[in-house]
Design an enzyme around this catalytic site. Structure first.
Site, PDB file in Angstrom:
ATOM      1  N   LEU A  74      -5.484   4.472 -67.033  1.00 31.37           N
ATOM      2  CA  LEU A  74      -6.161   3.277 -67.565  1.00 31.37           C
ATOM      3  C   LEU A  74      -5.588   2.934 -68.939  1.00 31.37           C
ATOM      4  CD1 LEU A  74      -8.745   2.067 -69.431  1.00 31.37           C
ATOM      5  CD2 LEU A  74      -8.205   1.067 -67.220  1.00 31.37           C
TER       6      LEU A  74
ATOM      7  N   ASP B 221       0.651   7.981 -73.108  1.00 28.94           N
ATOM      8  CA  ASP B 221       0.228   6.849 -72.261  1.00 28.94           C
ATOM      9  C   ASP B 221       0.709   5.526 -72.861  1.00 28.94           C
ATOM     10  OD1 ASP B 221      -1.168   8.882 -71.002  1.00 28.94           O
ATOM     11  OD2 ASP B 221      -3.070   8.375 -71.969  1.00 28.94           O
TER      12      ASP B 221
END
Ligand code: ADP
Length: 306
Positions: A27, A259
């Site tokens: 996410l 990320d």
């Protein structure tokens, strides 16, 4: 260019008094890529399962506010999102505690044909991104479903991106080796954290392994050291590039460093930038992210890159 992510986003409880936010490796990457992608004709879709509770609803609307397409999200009536608690010691050291064994995302592929499988059947996406955690949370049968999905997507000419994030709480190194071997056969770009690779495979040669499995490009992230990008892996003479990380004087929180780097790298590579330019964008974004607390930093903090 449309890219779909599959993974798990959890409720995060952290701080004193406890504050509720959300986060999860895929996410985080999807969200940063969505921000970077707005000016680059990139659209991002996130596939996962949530519950029908208010927290799930809050998450969904937060993603929509970030321009993430949520039509691949499943809402399971008898499930809740996973949860983690970040405990911070007086010396700043953090401990993560997870409640995710029965979380909704684990059951994404458990019932009838999922929205992601339908979308892949209809060739709706140019690229598909998963991480080691996306696989680790699934039951064995669902892991196999995900591999089949990657294979199908590849057969349709789609690209596959994989981040090797490894969580030893979720499975053993041996299990991860088995499933990473399955995934790597279909991966175009592998984003590899060196530490996690060592935990899964020991000290073996990352590049040789990615090449053997058929990957085209591998990026090895190494914290503040230069990342190593090896491309054209299947050619006789692969290209090796080292790209220095940005210097950061005061690191506040390394959460989502990898990320956000991945988001920057892909924002470049999916829109025609070369390996060096893409790694520079990854480093720039990660350097900003680690100077702020939490996984998701305010959009204004990264406005120079948008
Ligand atoms: P992960 O978060 O997946 O463990 P790394 O620790 O390798 O990955 O960090 C990912 C990226 O974050 C690096 O490639 C770099 O761009 C940035 N980064 C991490 N730590 C630092 C640091 N101390 N100084 C500057 N950049 C950093």
């Amino acid at each position: 260019m449309n890219i779909a992510f599959f993974g798990e986003c959890m409720v995060e409880l952290s701080g004193q008094p406890l504050r509720r936010t959300f986060g999860g490796d895929t996410l985080n990457t999807a969200l940063y890529l969505s921000r970077l992608g707005a000016s680059r004709h990139l659209s991002v879709s996130y596939a996962t399962a949530l519950g029908v509770d208010n927290i799930s609803r809050d998450m969904l609307s937060a993603w929509q506010e970030e321009n993430i397409d949520t039509r691949l999200v499943r809402k399971l009536e008898n499930k809740l999102p996973g949860l983690y608690l970040v405990e911070t010691e007086p010396n700043g050291e953090r401990h993560f505690h997870y409640w995710r064994n029965d979380s909704a995302a684990k059951f994404y592929f458990a019932t009838d044909l999922s929205p992601l499988e339908q979308a892949i059947d209809n060739h709706e996406f140019d690229a598909l991104y998963i991480s080691g955690i996306s696989l680790a949370i699934l039951a064995e049968e669902a892991k196999a479903t995900l591999i089949t999905l990657l294979e199908k997507h590849r057969q349709h000419g789609g690209k596959v991106m994989f981040d090797n994030n490894f969580r030893p709480q979720l499975w053993t190194a041996k299990q991860a080796q088995y499933w990473y071997s399955q995934v790597l056969r279909f991966v175009d770009i592998a984003l590899v954290t060196e530490d996690d690779d060592h935990k899964v495979w020991g000290n073996s040669d990352i590049v040789a392994r990615c090449r053997m499995f058929g990957c085209e490009e591998v990026v090895i992230k190494r914290g503040c050291d230069p990342c190593k990008v090896v491309s054209h892996l299947q050619s006789a003479e692969p290209t090796v590039t080292y790209v220095a990380a940005n210097q950061v004087e005061h690191v506040v929180d390394t959460c989502a460093a990898g990320d956000s780097f991945a988001a920057g790298y892909l924002a470049g590579r999916l829109t025609g930038a070369d390996e060096t330019q893409s790694a520079e964008l990854g480093h720039q974004l990660a350097a900003i992210v680690i100077q702020h607390p939490g996984a998701i930093i305010p959009r204004e903090a990264m406005s120079a890159l948008l």
